[in-house]
Design an enzyme around this catalytic site. Structure first.
Site, short mmCIF file in Angstrom:
data_model
loop_
_atom_site.label_atom_id
_atom_site.label_comp_id
_atom_site.label_asym_id
_atom_site.label_seq_id
_atom_site.Cartn_x
_atom_site.Cartn_y
_atom_site.Cartn_z
N PHE A 47 30.62 34.35 43.98
CA PHE A 47 30.15 33.85 42.40
C PHE A 47 28.50 32.84 43.03
O PHE A 47 28.02 32.91 42.24
CB PHE A 47 31.55 33.25 42.16
CG PHE A 47 31.63 32.03 42.63
CD1 PHE A 47 30.43 30.50 42.95
CD2 PHE A 47 32.95 31.77 43.53
CE1 PHE A 47 31.12 29.45 43.07
CE2 PHE A 47 33.09 30.58 44.15
CZ PHE A 47 31.41 29.54 44.02
N LYS A 105 29.68 45.68 42.48
CA LYS A 105 31.13 45.50 42.11
C LYS A 105 30.26 43.84 42.38
O LYS A 105 31.09 43.32 43.52
CB LYS A 105 32.42 45.46 42.70
CG LYS A 105 33.12 45.71 41.59
CD LYS A 105 33.97 43.74 41.15
CE LYS A 105 34.23 42.96 42.32
NZ LYS A 105 34.15 41.81 41.42
N GLU A 139 33.20 38.81 39.62
CA GLU A 139 33.52 38.38 38.16
C GLU A 139 33.66 36.88 37.36
O GLU A 139 33.72 36.72 36.06
CB GLU A 139 35.28 38.84 38.08
CG GLU A 139 36.27 37.79 38.98
CD GLU A 139 36.92 38.34 40.14
OE1 GLU A 139 36.00 38.67 40.38
OE2 GLU A 139 37.46 38.32 40.77
N SER A 190 35.46 35.49 50.95
CA SER A 190 36.34 34.46 51.55
C SER A 190 36.62 35.36 52.67
O SER A 190 36.49 36.41 52.53
CB SER A 190 37.11 33.73 50.41
OG SER A 190 38.18 35.69 49.98
N CYS A 233 27.75 29.59 51.16
CA CYS A 233 28.32 29.41 52.66
C CYS A 233 27.89 28.93 54.13
O CYS A 233 27.97 28.89 55.18
CB CYS A 233 28.37 30.93 53.00
SG CYS A 233 26.49 31.39 53.24
N GLU A 249 37.64 25.68 55.28
CA GLU A 249 36.60 25.66 54.32
C GLU A 249 37.05 24.95 52.83
O GLU A 249 37.88 25.81 52.09
CB GLU A 249 36.02 27.36 53.74
CG GLU A 249 35.54 26.99 53.29
CD GLU A 249 34.63 28.74 53.30
OE1 GLU A 249 35.22 29.46 52.83
OE2 GLU A 249 33.07 28.95 52.83
P1 NAD Z 1 36.03 35.74 46.87
O1 NAD Z 1 36.57 36.67 48.16
O2 NAD Z 1 37.43 35.26 46.13
O3 NAD Z 1 35.80 36.83 46.22
C1 NAD Z 1 33.91 37.66 46.54
C2 NAD Z 1 34.40 39.25 46.51
O4 NAD Z 1 35.54 39.72 46.05
C3 NAD Z 1 34.00 39.07 44.02
O5 NAD Z 1 33.93 39.87 43.83
C4 NAD Z 1 36.02 38.99 44.01
O6 NAD Z 1 36.46 40.45 43.21
C5 NAD Z 1 36.48 39.99 45.28
N1 NAD Z 1 38.10 39.69 45.74
C6 NAD Z 1 38.28 38.69 46.15
N2 NAD Z 1 39.90 39.14 46.32
C7 NAD Z 1 39.74 39.72 46.51
C8 NAD Z 1 41.13 40.72 47.09
N3 NAD Z 1 42.41 40.22 47.06
N4 NAD Z 1 40.39 42.01 47.27
C9 NAD Z 1 39.47 42.46 46.73
N5 NAD Z 1 38.72 41.86 46.76
C10 NAD Z 1 38.65 40.62 46.55
O7 NAD Z 1 35.13 35.15 47.13
P2 NAD Z 1 33.63 33.45 46.37
O8 NAD Z 1 35.13 32.59 45.87
O9 NAD Z 1 33.41 34.48 45.57
O10 NAD Z 1 33.29 33.15 47.47
C11 NAD Z 1 33.06 32.14 48.13
C12 NAD Z 1 33.38 32.43 49.98
O11 NAD Z 1 32.43 33.03 49.83
C13 NAD Z 1 33.38 31.11 50.17
O12 NAD Z 1 34.17 31.78 51.15
C14 NAD Z 1 32.19 31.08 50.92
O13 NAD Z 1 32.24 30.84 52.05
C15 NAD Z 1 31.78 32.78 50.97
N6 NAD Z 1 29.91 33.36 50.92
C16 NAD Z 1 30.31 33.74 52.21
C17 NAD Z 1 28.68 34.20 53.24
C18 NAD Z 1 28.24 34.61 54.19
O14 NAD Z 1 26.84 34.95 54.15
N7 NAD Z 1 29.15 34.87 55.55
C19 NAD Z 1 28.00 33.65 51.19
C20 NAD Z 1 28.23 33.21 50.28
C21 NAD Z 1 30.15 32.99 50.66
#
Ligand code: NAD
Length: 503
Positions: free
Chosen positions: A156, A180, A183, A233, A288, A388
């Site tokens: 997000f 994808k 959401e 994440s 991040c 984090e």
């Molecule tokens: P998230 O992991 O909750 O969601 C990311 C995506 O994965 C979404 O599209 C979600 O629908 C999907 N998803 C979530 N849980 C899932 C599961 N169990 N199985 C399959 N798909 C799943 O992350 P978020 O809260 O949207 O974003 C924040 C996180 O992203 C933080 O941890 C941040 O550090 C990380 N991030 C990392 C970078 C990087 O370059 N390393 C960059 C931006 C964000």
């Protein structure tokens, strides 16, 4: 989740060049994080819709892979032009659905446009090696070829930049794509998709399939999706990496972070404080690459109270409030999670010298606000140090010297970004050399690389293929083939060769 009778607009899917309404009965509300108003509903695409998206990407691949590299570059040029024309509009969409302040939201879009600019240069980027006469009259060279239908799963916190890290590079390489997006803020990626069609993208090049983890899981196991890019994440990243590789796919998973700023006593104090403010609570700490740990080396510990005083003057606000430094957290759940960490930090014995738990913003009582928060006397066994938090919470740690600072950072489970503030070239060089972290800033707090470089990460911050988003993305989105060629000539009689040597 709502039922389908809601009067709120439902975000369309993008399949085979058309924006279409999903047939699902499962909708997730997208809310304004400053007041919980539902601004749209996002559908969880059905199994059939996921199949259709992959099938149309597969059909489009057969033509697109044979489209000239010049035509692929020209599509990116037109797209780059349109994105720049719509920069302000896109910035406002990002700001409204994430709550980010407008300047920061436009920055999100701009960092994505830079990747599209990079993709315009695709012909030079995919050029590979040739050696003439590896044996007599035999030449050897590499060919770079696309993989097929690539998948992107995005978080997000950068709804413009991160989708733009993925599909322009993949498509410029000759692949087709299924995105994808998160959401929680699907409106920005949908607008990016509309503009891609407007730029003249042929049908089937880019599909956007909305939904939650159920949709992701279908993409991860499908026989026609050879490559998966993920950003999000650690929990989701580990699952996606494990599942994708178990199904023998190429996977890159950029995950979570805990980024340290090492503050040497010879740094410029004012510069340190200004940079620490922006990088720790900017975007409500939901980056991040946010700095979440300030490591005070030696006498720089005397600046802890100055940092706290400066942070106490910073306040959040709504996206178009020009005085606000940052916006609300993305959801009530995200806010609750941050408040739990603050409680736990206090319980574990850290000293909370600035507490933003009860932050109230006039006129927006239901917003997901957390004010700037700072802890000192933090130890490495505390969860506020190890995990984090993804909120506007800065923890301060004191160490006697640079060696201890380096050891501390290298022991942390994450290795995404870090920075050192110092006026000593020797200290900066030592830090750059010894630190085990993907992105390193020297007197730069948030060192996100431009796309002529690539993004990486150590330990829990990156799983799988390290060729993410910029120059090196070519390595992820293509296969290399080495050709060894003897161009036929009447006078060459090589006879029977029973050895593996060329002759
Ligand atoms: P998230 O992991 O909750 O969601 C990311 C995506 O994965 C979404 O599209 C979600 O629908 C999907 N998803 C979530 N849980 C899932 C599961 N169990 N199985 C399959 N798909 C799943 O992350 P978020 O809260 O949207 O974003 C924040 C996180 O992203 C933080 O941890 C941040 O550090 C990380 N991030 C990392 C970078 C990087 O370059 N390393 C960059 C931006 C964000």
């Amino acid at each position: 989740m709502n039922d389908q009778t809601s009067p709120i607009k439902t975000v369309p899917l993008l399949i085979n060049g058309k924006l279409v309404e999903s047939k699902t009965s499962t909708l997730i509300p997208v809310t304004n994080p400053a007041n919980q108003e539902v601004i749209a509903n996002v559908p969880c695409a059905t199994e059939g819709e996921v199949e259709q998206a992959i099938a149309s990407a597969k059909v489009a691949f057969e033509t697109w892979r044979n489209t000239s590299v010049g035509d692929r570059a020209r599509l990116m040029l037109r797209y780059q032009h349109l994105l720049k024309e719509h920069h302000d509009e896109l910035g406002e969409i990002v700001a409204q659905e994430t709550g980010k302040n407008l300047e920061d939201a436009k920055g999100d879009v701009w960092r994505g446009i830079e990747v599209v600019e990079h993709a315009c240069n695709i012909a030079s980027l995919i050029m590979v090696e040739t050696v003439e006469n590896v044996a007599r009259k035999i030449d050897c060279y590499s060919i770079t070829q696309p993989l097929g239908v690539c998948v992107g799963i995005t978080p997000f916190n950068f709804p413009a930049m991160i989708p733009l890290w993925m599909f322009p590079m993949a498509i410029a390489c000759g692949n087709t794509f299924v995105l994808k997006p998160s959401e929680q803020d699907p409106l920005t990626p949908t607008r990016l998709g509309e503009l891609f069609l407007e730029a003249g993208a042929p049908d089937g090049l880019l599909q956007i399939i909305h939904g939650d983890k159920g949709v992701v899981n279908k993409l991860l196991v499908h026989k026609d999706t050879p490559a998966i890019s993920f950003v999000g994440s650690v929990a989701a990243g580990e699952h996606i990496y494990r599942t994708g590789t178990k199904h023998l796919k190429r996977v890159q998973a950029l995950a979570g972070a805990k980024n340290h700023m090492v503050i040497m006593p010879d740094a410029q104090k004012k510069q340190v404080i200004n940079n620490l403010l922006g990088s720790s609570v900017g975007a409500a700490g939901q980056r991040c690459m946010a700095i979440s740990v300030a490591v005070f080396v030696g006498d720089s510990r005397n600046w802890i109270d100055d940092v706290k005083n400066a942070l106490s003057k910073v306040r959040p606000g709504i996206w178009n409030d020009e005085e606000a430094a940052y916006g609300p957290l993305i959801s009530p759940q995200a806010k609750q999670r941050v408040l739990e960490f603050i409680k736990e930090g206090k319980k574990s014995g850290a000293e909370c010298i600035l507490d933003g738990s009860d932050c109230v913003i006039e006129g927006f009582p239901d917003g997901n606000w957390v004010g700037p928060t700072m802890f000192k006397n933090v130890t490495t066994d505390m969860s506020i140090y190890k995990e984090e938090i993804f909120g506007p919470v800065l923890v301060a740690i004191e160490v006697p010297n640079l060696e201890d600072a380096i050891e501390l950072v290298n022991q942390n489970p994450y290795g995404n970004g870090t920075s050192i503030f110092t006026s000593s070239g020797a200290a900066a060089r030592k830090y750059q050399h010894e630190i085990q972290v993907g992105q390193v800033g020297i007197n730069v707090p948030v060192p996100v690389p431009l796309p002529m470089f690539s993004f990486t990460g150590w330990r829990k911050s990156f799983y799988g293929d390290q060729h993410a988003y910029g120059k090196q993305a070519i390595r992820f989105y293509t296969e290399t083939k080495t050709v060894t060629a003897r161009w036929f000539e009447e006078d060459i009689d090589t006879g029977v060769n029973t050895s593996i040597n060329l002759r």
